[in-house]
Design a protein around this motif. Structure first.
Motif, short mmCIF file in Angstrom:
data_model
loop_
_atom_site.label_atom_id
_atom_site.label_comp_id
_atom_site.label_asym_id
_atom_site.label_seq_id
_atom_site.Cartn_x
_atom_site.Cartn_y
_atom_site.Cartn_z
N PHE A 148 -4.92 4.95 2.19
CA PHE A 148 -3.88 4.27 1.42
C PHE A 148 -4.45 3.77 0.10
N GLU A 149 -3.57 3.64 -0.87
CA GLU A 149 -3.93 3.09 -2.17
C GLU A 149 -2.99 1.93 -2.49
N SER A 150 -3.47 1.05 -3.35
CA SER A 150 -2.66 -0.11 -3.71
C SER A 150 -1.34 0.32 -4.34
N ASP A 151 -0.27 -0.35 -3.93
CA ASP A 151 1.06 -0.08 -4.47
C ASP A 151 1.67 -1.36 -5.04
N VAL A 152 0.80 -2.24 -5.52
CA VAL A 152 1.28 -3.50 -6.07
C VAL A 152 2.15 -3.25 -7.29
N PHE A 153 1.68 -2.33 -8.15
CA PHE A 153 2.36 -2.08 -9.42
C PHE A 153 3.22 -0.83 -9.29
N LEU A 159 -4.68 4.70 21.46
CA LEU A 159 -3.87 4.22 20.35
C LEU A 159 -3.29 5.39 19.58
N THR A 160 -1.97 5.34 19.34
CA THR A 160 -1.33 6.31 18.46
C THR A 160 -0.79 5.57 17.24
N ILE A 161 -1.19 6.05 16.08
CA ILE A 161 -0.73 5.48 14.81
C ILE A 161 0.21 6.48 14.17
N THR A 162 1.39 6.01 13.79
CA THR A 162 2.38 6.87 13.15
C THR A 162 2.68 6.33 11.76
N VAL A 163 2.59 7.20 10.76
CA VAL A 163 2.82 6.82 9.37
C VAL A 163 3.99 7.61 8.82
N SER A 164 4.97 6.89 8.27
CA SER A 164 6.05 7.49 7.50
C SER A 164 5.86 7.03 6.06
N LEU A 165 5.58 7.98 5.18
CA LEU A 165 5.29 7.63 3.80
C LEU A 165 6.49 6.98 3.12
N PRO A 166 6.30 6.00 2.24
CA PRO A 166 4.99 5.65 1.69
C PRO A 166 4.17 4.67 2.52
N ASN A 167 4.79 3.76 3.29
CA ASN A 167 3.96 2.73 3.93
C ASN A 167 4.56 2.16 5.21
N THR A 168 5.36 2.94 5.93
CA THR A 168 5.86 2.47 7.23
C THR A 168 4.89 2.93 8.30
N VAL A 169 4.29 1.98 9.01
CA VAL A 169 3.27 2.29 10.01
C VAL A 169 3.64 1.63 11.33
N THR A 170 3.60 2.39 12.40
CA THR A 170 3.85 1.86 13.74
C THR A 170 2.70 2.26 14.65
N THR A 171 2.54 1.50 15.73
CA THR A 171 1.47 1.79 16.68
C THR A 171 2.01 1.79 18.10
N THR A 172 1.39 2.59 18.94
CA THR A 172 1.68 2.61 20.36
C THR A 172 0.36 2.61 21.11
N VAL A 173 0.23 1.71 22.07
CA VAL A 173 -0.96 1.66 22.90
C VAL A 173 -0.57 2.06 24.33
N ILE A 174 -1.28 3.01 24.88
CA ILE A 174 -1.02 3.53 26.22
C ILE A 174 -2.21 3.24 27.12
N ASP A 175 -1.94 2.73 28.31
CA ASP A 175 -2.95 2.59 29.35
C ASP A 175 -3.10 3.96 30.01
N GLN A 198 0.83 -1.18 0.00
CA GLN A 198 0.00 0.00 0.00
C GLN A 198 0.88 1.25 0.00
N ARG A 199 0.32 2.36 -0.43
CA ARG A 199 1.03 3.63 -0.45
C ARG A 199 0.12 4.69 0.17
N GLY A 200 0.60 5.33 1.25
CA GLY A 200 -0.19 6.34 1.93
C GLY A 200 -0.32 7.61 1.10
N GLN A 201 -1.46 8.27 1.25
CA GLN A 201 -1.74 9.52 0.54
C GLN A 201 -1.80 10.65 1.57
N ALA A 202 -0.86 11.60 1.46
CA ALA A 202 -0.72 12.65 2.47
C ALA A 202 -2.02 13.42 2.67
N ASP A 203 -2.68 13.80 1.57
CA ASP A 203 -3.90 14.60 1.70
C ASP A 203 -5.01 13.83 2.39
N LYS A 204 -5.07 12.52 2.13
CA LYS A 204 -6.10 11.70 2.76
C LYS A 204 -5.81 11.48 4.25
#
Length: 220
Positions: A96-101, A41-57, A9-15
Motif C-alpha cells: 500500500f501507498e499513502s493516500d492522504v493527498f 488467516l485470509t486477507i481480502t483486499v478490494s482496491l483501493p483500500n477495503t480490507v477484511t480478514t477471516t481467521v479459521i481454526d 492508504q491505497r493498495g497497489q495491484a502489482d505489489k
C-alpha cells in the motif's frame, strides 16, 4: 482496527500480486498460517483500500471472530489480535501507498516528482499524519511540502481543510509574489524563504511544476 490501518492508504495491484495475493476480480486474497494455535488467516483486499480478514481454526474448520470485537479481552484473544495486526501491517508496508493527498492535482504532483526526481513523500510527524515533505537526495534539504490546513491558518474563511504546497523562493521575490489569493506566506515555514499555494486548480499544474523545480534548485 483494520479501518484505521488502511483508511489513508491505497493498495497497489502489482505489489499485492508480488506479495502472494491471488487476483479474483475484483478482489485480491491471501491465505497464510497465523502464528497462534492452529489458525489460518485470509486477507481480502478490494482496491483501493477495503480490507477484511477471516481467521479459521484449522482443527475444527470454524471461524474465530472474537479478535474482531474490541470489547473481547483475555490473553488468547490479545495474541490473535496482535498476530492479525502484525500480518496486516506487513501487507500495508509492502503493498500500500499513502493516500492522504487524494486531490487530482496533488496526485499529479506526486507522480511528477517521482518521475522527475525519484523522491518520495516523507511523513515525518506522527502528530501530523497529513503533512509530508520532499527532500533532495544529495543535500537532504527540503524543497517542497504537501500539507493539509484549515482555511483560517491562511487567513481565509470556510470549514473544509485545504491541501497546500509549500515551496522555496528568493526573499526579494517573495514580497512581489504574495497576493493572499493564490500565493500566501509560507505556512509552518520560514516566511522569508517559503510561500504557500492552495492546490485548488487556480494555479495550473504546469506553473506548479515550474515553481517546484525552482524550489528544488534552491535546496542545493
Amino acid at each position: 482496527m483494520i479501518t484505521d490501518l488502511f483508511s489513508q492508504q491505497r493498495g497497489q495491484a502489482d505489489k499485492l500480486i508480488a506479495y502472494g495475493f491471488k487476483a479474483i476480480a475484483p478482489q485480491y486474497t491471501l491465505t497464510q498460517p497465523l502464528s497462534v494455535a492452529n489458525f489460518e488467516l485470509t486477507i481480502t483486499v478490494s482496491l483501493p483500500n477495503t480490507v477484511t480478514t477471516t481467521v479459521i481454526d484449522r482443527d475444527t474448520q470454524t471461524p474465530y471472530t472474537l479478535y474482531l470485537n474490541a470489547s473481547s479481552t483475555g490473553s488468547f484473544v490479545a495474541q490473535v489480535r496482535e498476530a492479525v495486526l502484525a500480518a496486516l501491517q506487513a501487507v500495508a508496508d509492502s503493498c500500500f501507498e499513502s493516500d492522504v493527498f487524494s486531490a487530482p492535482i496533488a496526485r499529479d504532483l506526486i507522480a511528477y516528482v517521482d518521475q522527475q526526481h525519484h523522491d518520495q513523500l516523507e511523513f515525518l510527524w506522527k502528530k501530523f499524519p497529513n503533512n509530508a515533505v520532499w527532500r533532495r537526495a544529495n543535500t537532504k534539504k527540503w524543497y517542497a511540502a504537501l500539507l493539509t490546513v484549515t482555511p483560517q491558518k491562511l487567513g481565509l474563511t470556510g470549514d473544509d481543510e485545504l491541501t497546500v504546497l509549500d515551496l522555496r523562493l528568493e526573499p526579494d521575490q517573495l514580497s512581489q509574489l504574495i497576493d493572499q489569493q493564490h500565493y500566501f506566506p509560507g505556512y509552518h515555514m520560514n516566511k522569508q524563504h517559503w510561500y504557500t499555494i492552495i492546490l485548488n486548480g487556480q494555479v495550473s499544474l504546469e506553473e506548479l511544476k515550474q515553481r517546484l523545480e525552482h524550489s528544488y534548485q534552491l535546496a542545493h
